[in-house]
Design a protein around this motif. Structure first.
Motif, PDB file in Angstrom:
ATOM      1  N   ARG A 103       0.846  -1.185   0.000  1.00 18.30           N
ATOM      2  CA  ARG A 103       0.000   0.000   0.000  1.00 18.30           C
ATOM      3  C   ARG A 103       0.887   1.242   0.000  1.00 18.30           C
ATOM      4  N   LYS A 104       0.585   2.156  -0.912  1.00 22.33           N
ATOM      5  CA  LYS A 104       1.338   3.402  -0.998  1.00 22.33           C
ATOM      6  C   LYS A 104       0.783   4.431  -0.014  1.00 22.33           C
ATOM      7  N   GLN A 105       1.483   5.517   0.105  1.00 16.91           N
ATOM      8  CA  GLN A 105       1.087   6.556   1.046  1.00 16.91           C
ATOM      9  C   GLN A 105      -0.216   7.241   0.641  1.00 16.91           C
ATOM     10  N   ASN A 106      -0.578   7.170  -0.643  1.00 16.44           N
ATOM     11  CA  ASN A 106      -1.848   7.776  -1.072  1.00 16.44           C
ATOM     12  C   ASN A 106      -3.032   6.834  -0.896  1.00 16.44           C
ATOM     13  N   GLY A 107      -2.790   5.645  -0.342  1.00 15.73           N
ATOM     14  CA  GLY A 107      -3.868   4.691  -0.103  1.00 15.73           C
ATOM     15  C   GLY A 107      -4.022   3.654  -1.188  1.00 15.73           C
ATOM     16  N   GLY A 108      -3.464   3.897  -2.368  1.00  8.24           N
ATOM     17  CA  GLY A 108      -3.506   2.906  -3.440  1.00  8.24           C
ATOM     18  C   GLY A 108      -2.405   1.873  -3.262  1.00  8.24           C
ATOM     19  N   PHE A 109      -2.113   1.155  -4.332  1.00 13.39           N
ATOM     20  CA  PHE A 109      -1.154   0.059  -4.258  1.00 13.39           C
ATOM     21  C   PHE A 109      -0.104   0.194  -5.352  1.00 13.39           C
ATOM     22  N   ALA A 110       1.079  -0.325  -5.069  1.00 15.56           N
ATOM     23  CA  ALA A 110       2.106  -0.542  -6.084  1.00 15.56           C
ATOM     24  C   ALA A 110       2.374  -2.036  -6.162  1.00 15.56           C
ATOM     25  N   VAL A 111       2.568  -2.545  -7.376  1.00 16.05           N
ATOM     26  CA  VAL A 111       2.937  -3.935  -7.602  1.00 16.05           C
ATOM     27  C   VAL A 111       4.277  -3.948  -8.327  1.00 16.05           C
ATOM     28  N   LEU A 112       5.235  -4.674  -7.777  1.00 16.49           N
ATOM     29  CA  LEU A 112       6.561  -4.847  -8.370  1.00 16.49           C
ATOM     30  C   LEU A 112       6.755  -6.326  -8.678  1.00 16.49           C
ATOM     31  N   ALA A 113       7.606  -6.643  -9.655  1.00 16.58           N
ATOM     32  CA  ALA A 113       7.858  -8.041  -9.969  1.00 16.58           C
ATOM     33  C   ALA A 113       9.183  -8.188 -10.705  1.00 16.58           C
ATOM     34  N   THR A 114       9.786  -9.346 -10.558  1.00 18.18           N
ATOM     35  CA  THR A 114      10.971  -9.702 -11.332  1.00 18.18           C
ATOM     36  C   THR A 114      10.623  -9.804 -12.808  1.00 18.18           C
ATOM     37  N   ASP A 115      11.468  -9.251 -13.652  1.00 19.92           N
ATOM     38  CA  ASP A 115      11.286  -9.350 -15.107  1.00 19.92           C
ATOM     39  C   ASP A 115      11.972 -10.626 -15.578  1.00 19.92           C
TER      40      ASP A 115
ATOM     41  N   ASP B 165      10.012   4.514   3.940  1.00 17.51           N
ATOM     42  CA  ASP B 165      11.029   4.945   4.893  1.00 17.51           C
ATOM     43  C   ASP B 165      10.746   6.399   5.256  1.00 17.51           C
ATOM     44  N   PRO B 166      10.119   6.652   6.397  1.00 16.83           N
ATOM     45  CA  PRO B 166       9.742   8.030   6.742  1.00 16.83           C
ATOM     46  C   PRO B 166      10.943   8.936   6.962  1.00 16.83           C
ATOM     47  N   SER B 167      12.083   8.375   7.331  1.00 12.24           N
ATOM     48  CA  SER B 167      13.260   9.218   7.553  1.00 12.24           C
ATOM     49  C   SER B 167      13.756   9.832   6.257  1.00 12.24           C
ATOM     50  N   ARG B 168      13.483   9.166   5.129  1.00  9.42           N
ATOM     51  CA  ARG B 168      13.879   9.669   3.818  1.00  9.42           C
ATOM     52  C   ARG B 168      12.700  10.275   3.059  1.00  9.42           C
ATOM     53  N   ASN B 169      11.492  10.024   3.568  1.00  7.28           N
ATOM     54  CA  ASN B 169      10.284  10.414   2.844  1.00  7.28           C
ATOM     55  C   ASN B 169      10.253   9.786   1.454  1.00  7.28           C
ATOM     56  N   GLN B 170      10.687   8.533   1.392  1.00  7.58           N
ATOM     57  CA  GLN B 170      10.748   7.780   0.135  1.00  7.58           C
ATOM     58  C   GLN B 170      10.459   6.313   0.412  1.00  7.58           C
TER      59      GLN B 170
ATOM     60  N   ARG C  13      16.554  -8.001  12.195  1.00  6.93           N
ATOM     61  CA  ARG C  13      15.842  -6.866  12.771  1.00  6.93           C
ATOM     62  C   ARG C  13      16.698  -5.613  12.696  1.00  6.93           C
ATOM     63  N   SER C  14      16.034  -4.459  12.503  1.00  7.50           N
ATOM     64  CA  SER C  14      16.707  -3.165  12.509  1.00  7.50           C
ATOM     65  C   SER C  14      15.768  -2.131  13.112  1.00  7.50           C
ATOM     66  N   SER C  15      16.293  -1.206  13.866  1.00 12.13           N
ATOM     67  CA  SER C  15      15.462  -0.142  14.443  1.00 12.13           C
ATOM     68  C   SER C  15      15.258   1.008  13.465  1.00 12.13           C
ATOM     69  N   THR C  16      16.051   1.029  12.373  1.00 13.83           N
ATOM     70  CA  THR C  16      15.968   2.144  11.427  1.00 13.83           C
ATOM     71  C   THR C  16      15.597   1.724  10.006  1.00 13.83           C
ATOM     72  N   GLY C  17      15.844   0.470   9.626  1.00 20.05           N
ATOM     73  CA  GLY C  17      15.620   0.032   8.254  1.00 20.05           C
ATOM     74  C   GLY C  17      16.677   0.518   7.292  1.00 20.05           C
ATOM     75  N   ALA C  18      17.727   1.152   7.794  1.00 18.25           N
ATOM     76  CA  ALA C  18      18.774   1.704   6.942  1.00 18.25           C
ATOM     77  C   ALA C  18      19.647   0.582   6.381  1.00 18.25           C
ATOM     78  N   PRO C  19      20.342   0.836   5.290  1.00 18.64           N
ATOM     79  CA  PRO C  19      21.265  -0.164   4.750  1.00 18.64           C
ATOM     80  C   PRO C  19      22.289  -0.604   5.797  1.00 18.64           C
ATOM     81  N   ASN C  20      22.581  -1.908   5.801  1.00 20.89           N
ATOM     82  CA  ASN C  20      23.627  -2.491   6.652  1.00 20.89           C
ATOM     83  C   ASN C  20      23.353  -2.298   8.145  1.00 20.89           C
ATOM     84  N   SER C  21      22.061  -2.304   8.516  1.00 23.85           N
ATOM     85  CA  SER C  21      21.711  -2.075   9.926  1.00 23.85           C
ATOM     86  C   SER C  21      21.001  -3.265  10.559  1.00 23.85           C
ATOM     87  N   PHE C  22      20.905  -4.393   9.856  1.00 24.89           N
ATOM     88  CA  PHE C  22      20.107  -5.516  10.337  1.00 24.89           C
ATOM     89  C   PHE C  22      20.963  -6.545  11.075  1.00 24.89           C
ATOM     90  N   THR C  23      20.365  -7.110  12.120  1.00 22.93           N
ATOM     91  CA  THR C  23      20.978  -8.201  12.883  1.00 22.93           C
ATOM     92  C   THR C  23      20.015  -9.386  12.899  1.00 22.93           C
TER      93      THR C  23
END
Length: 455
Positions: free
Chosen positions: A88-100, A147-152, A219-229
């Protein structure tokens, strides 16, 4: 790799922006679930490298929409997809992604993924291919989160960095223009099929360890790259696992981890359940509790509102057939084989052997008869107490032999049992996996005679 931003044409960006926003995400009250998936079967007779959609009220038992046919098909790149993902996107709709990627040839380098938008699951629009990188590697199993910290949005996917298989990430605000890729997760061994669930502001990454074929959660408290344990030990059912999928129930009190068998010849969904997402206590979910769509592979699940579920059902339609799942062998389904009725493990070939139209009883409309989907006009009937698949000869005896009366399950009242119309002291049951009608007097027989009517 250059650091320039990778973008599509202005026309595609305009098309994506033209999607009418739904209600803001904060206003959504989720009461159901949507699943996207592609299909494979052992002998490739039911393969479909396109977008499929199913819905569920409980997040465990699924109704494939559009008769288990695609709701969207890629028209560029390889012309096929694997590993679809929905969010679900921030506007309430949806995005669908897939491997090509179309088919089972995995040595192709591809820097692109497929993307669709959907306002409410009744249509998939703004189709485009989006380039993630310029490396000589793949872009498999994309997943995304806000990712709210990046607004992206962060788009995480599997790639090879020249040393091993890792997860990369790109950031985007519109799933059109992508940032340069970054390394996201590299635990020092090959990983595949990442899936990120954000719950209460904490980020959980499920992944496959290619060295031991098990699933893990980090798990990560931030979701940032290289932050997971990593916080769990390895999880496996069957010979090996892939395509982990983390889901929070709409209540927020139960969590599920789904995974596929890694072999197309044994394309089975397995599941675990936990009440503590941050812990290391995942219990195997009995296959009685869940039923995945037929031939589904590498799925993604997103909570949806009741109105979105109803709209999707109205647009695409519920299945016009059913499957019958065995109570005491829940990995097996009623099917016909060589003209005989039996229960066999799923997956099976051809998959349509397990599909039935439950029509009004041929001898009594208050009962039910089981008509084969792939052999229309042929029905399950008993003869000398054995159950066969025979063509309706129009006789009164055939109509009576092929009519059953549905009652509460003899082993579990939430399931179903089927009493013979013309030998009413006998019920449909399996014995040594073959179907027959028998008197039911033991706990084993009651379990043999109990089935879930599902899809």
């Amino acid at each position: 790799m250059t650091s320039r931003r990778l973008m599509l044409t202005t026309a595609l960006a305009a098309a994506a922006a033209a999607v009418i926003p739904a209600a803001p995400a904060a206003a959504q009250t989720n009461a159901a679930y949507a699943m996207v998936y592609f299909k494979e079967s052992p002998n490739q007779t039911d393969d479909s490298y396109a977008l499929h959609l199913a819905v569920s009220d409980d997040g465990l038992n699924w109704a494939p929409l559009n008769q288990n046919r695609p709701v969207a098909v890629p028209t560029a790149g390889t012309g096929g997809l694997r590993d679809p993902f929905i969010m679900r996107k921030q506007n309430g709709g949806f995005a669908v992604l897939a491997t090509d990627l179309k088919g089972r040839i995995f040595n192709q380098n591809n820097q692109y993924i497929h993307v669709w938008d959907s306002a409410d699951l009744t249509a998939f629009t703004g189709y485009r291919r989006v380039r993630l990188h310029e490396m000589a590697t793949h872009s498999w199993a994309p997943t995304a989160f806000w990712d709210p910290s990046r607004n992206q949005y962060a788009v995480v996917y599997s790639a090879n960095n020249g040393t091993r298989d890792v997860f990369m990430v790109n950031y985007t605000s519109d799933f059109v223009t992508m940032s340069a890729p970054q390394l996201y997760f590299d635990p020092g061994f090959d990983v595949l099929d990442g899936d990120v669930l954000v719950h209460n502001g904490v980020y959980y990454l499920a992944y496959k360890n290619l060295n031991d074929q098990n699933l893990y959660i980090a798990r990560s408290s931030t979701g940032a790259p290289n932050s997971f344990t990593t916080i769990t030990s390895g999880l496996r059912q069957g010979q090996g696992m892939e395509a982990p999928l983390l889901v929070a129930s709409t209540s927020g009190r139960t969590f599920w981890l789904w995974g596929d068998s890694y072999s197309p010849a044994n394309a089975v969904f397995y599941a675990w359940q936990s009440t503590d997402l941050a812990g290391n206590a995942w219990s195997v979910l009995d296959q009685r509790a869940y039923t995945a769509p037929m031939s589904a592979k590498h799925a993604a699940i997103e909570p949806i509102t009741a109105a979105e579920r109803d709209g999707a059902v109205s647009r695409w339609g519920m299945p016009q057939w059913n499957r019958l799942k065995s109570y005491n062998f829940p990995d097996r389904y009623v099917r016909h084989a060589n003209g005989l009725g039996r229960i066999d493990p799923f997956p099976m070939e051809p998959p349509a052997d397990q599909q039935w139209r439950l029509v009004p009883g041929l001898a009594d409309a208050a009962g039910v008869s089981f008509e084969s989907v792939n052999y229309p006009g042929r029905f399950l009937r008993h003869a000398n107490y054995a159950v066969r698949l025979d063509a309706n000869d129009g006789s009164s005896l055939f109509a009576q032999d092929a009519t059953f009366h549905r009652v509460a399950g003899l082993a579990d009242g939430a399931w179903a049992s089927f009493r013979s119309h013309n030998v009413p002291d006998r019920y449909l049951r399996h014995y040594n996996y073959a179907l027959r009608i028998d008197p039911i007097g033991t706990a084993t027989a009651r379990a043999d005679a109990t089935f879930r009517v599902t899809y």
